[in-house]
Scaffold this motif. Structure first.
Motif, PDB file in Angstrom:
ATOM      1  N   GLU A  46      58.398-112.055 -88.497  1.00  0.00           N
ATOM      2  CA  GLU A  46      59.190-113.171 -88.999  1.00  0.00           C
ATOM      3  C   GLU A  46      58.392-114.462 -88.981  1.00  0.00           C
ATOM      4  O   GLU A  46      57.493-114.668 -88.171  1.00  0.00           O
ATOM      5  N   PHE A  47      58.776-115.339 -89.889  1.00  0.00           N
ATOM      6  CA  PHE A  47      58.161-116.661 -89.987  1.00  0.00           C
ATOM      7  C   PHE A  47      58.540-117.502 -88.782  1.00  0.00           C
ATOM      8  O   PHE A  47      59.686-117.476 -88.319  1.00  0.00           O
ATOM      9  N   TYR A  60      59.695-125.094 -89.861  1.00  0.00           N
ATOM     10  CA  TYR A  60      59.965-124.240 -88.701  1.00  0.00           C
ATOM     11  C   TYR A  60      61.202-123.392 -88.936  1.00  0.00           C
ATOM     12  O   TYR A  60      62.149-123.829 -89.613  1.00  0.00           O
ATOM     13  N   VAL A  61      61.196-122.224 -88.357  1.00  0.00           N
ATOM     14  CA  VAL A  61      62.420-121.445 -88.322  1.00  0.00           C
ATOM     15  C   VAL A  61      63.392-122.165 -87.390  1.00  0.00           C
ATOM     16  O   VAL A  61      62.975-122.825 -86.430  1.00  0.00           O
ATOM     17  N   ASP A  62      64.666-122.067 -87.675  1.00  0.00           N
ATOM     18  CA  ASP A  62      65.663-122.833 -86.923  1.00  0.00           C
ATOM     19  C   ASP A  62      65.584-122.595 -85.417  1.00  0.00           C
ATOM     20  O   ASP A  62      65.786-123.499 -84.612  1.00  0.00           O
ATOM     21  N   GLY A 104      55.258-120.634-103.882  1.00  0.00           N
ATOM     22  CA  GLY A 104      55.719-119.526-103.074  1.00  0.00           C
ATOM     23  C   GLY A 104      56.278-120.038-101.772  1.00  0.00           C
ATOM     24  O   GLY A 104      55.733-120.973-101.189  1.00  0.00           O
ATOM     25  N   ALA A 105      57.344-119.442-101.334  1.00  0.00           N
ATOM     26  CA  ALA A 105      58.008-119.897-100.125  1.00  0.00           C
ATOM     27  C   ALA A 105      57.104-119.744 -98.914  1.00  0.00           C
ATOM     28  O   ALA A 105      56.420-118.725 -98.751  1.00  0.00           O
ATOM     29  N   TYR A 106      57.103-120.745 -98.076  1.00  0.00           N
ATOM     30  CA  TYR A 106      56.221-120.736 -96.904  1.00  0.00           C
ATOM     31  C   TYR A 106      56.630-119.651 -95.914  1.00  0.00           C
ATOM     32  O   TYR A 106      55.829-119.247 -95.090  1.00  0.00           O
ATOM     33  N   GLU A 107      57.884-119.202 -95.972  1.00  0.00           N
ATOM     34  CA  GLU A 107      58.323-118.173 -95.022  1.00  0.00           C
ATOM     35  C   GLU A 107      58.119-116.756 -95.532  1.00  0.00           C
ATOM     36  O   GLU A 107      58.424-115.801 -94.842  1.00  0.00           O
ATOM     37  N   ASP A 108      57.585-116.615 -96.744  1.00  0.00           N
ATOM     38  CA  ASP A 108      57.387-115.302 -97.361  1.00  0.00           C
ATOM     39  C   ASP A 108      56.059-114.712 -96.920  1.00  0.00           C
ATOM     40  O   ASP A 108      54.988-115.215 -97.301  1.00  0.00           O
ATOM     41  N   LEU A 109      56.079-113.641 -96.175  1.00  0.00           N
ATOM     42  CA  LEU A 109      54.850-113.014 -95.679  1.00  0.00           C
ATOM     43  C   LEU A 109      53.906-112.631 -96.810  1.00  0.00           C
ATOM     44  O   LEU A 109      52.677-112.660 -96.641  1.00  0.00           O
TER      45      LEU A 109
END
Length: 125
Positions: A46-47, A60-62, A104-109
């Motif tokens: 996970e991001f 940041y992730v929440d 591209g989304a920063y949280e996308d691996l």
């Protein structure tokens, strides 16, 4: 040749702090967005955090907001993840990664092309 090497993981009690480092070679971190991810046993990777190269925005992730800080030292070509107020649920292998150029989304691996080998973080209760 691109390499990312993480260090700084370890065993810490809940409430403690660790500072992870990601030493980069083969490219310059100041012109790439960089991210940190983590993978707990039995869970998907996970991001955690990302730092944009162009304006140094951070994401940041929440679950880590207010506790973790991503930063970059251009002179050392290194990215850091300062982790404070650690919780047992933060236990995981932490990876740094280089984000591919473009959108591209920063949280996308899938938007990250190079990864380090990971460093274990264990938080005891």
């Amino acid at each position: 040749q691109v390499h990312l090497v993480e260090s700084g993981g370890g065993l810490v009690q809940a409430g403690g702090s660790l500072r992870l480092s990601c030493a980069a070679s083969g490219f310059t971190v100041s012109i790439y967005s960089m991210g940190w991810f983590r993978q707990a046993p039995g869970k998907e990777r996970e991001f955690v955090a990302a730092k944009w190269w162009s304006d140094s925005s951070t994401y940041y992730v929440d679950s880590v907001k207010g506790r973790f800080t991503i930063s970059r030292d251009n002179a050392k070509n290194t990215v850091f993840l300062q982790m404070n107020s650690l919780k047992p649920e933060d236990t995981a292998v932490y990876y740094c990664a280089r984000k591919m150029k473009g959108s591209g989304a920063y949280e996308d691996l899938k938007r990250y092309d190079y990864w380090g080998q990971g460093t274990q973080v264990t938080v005891s209760s």
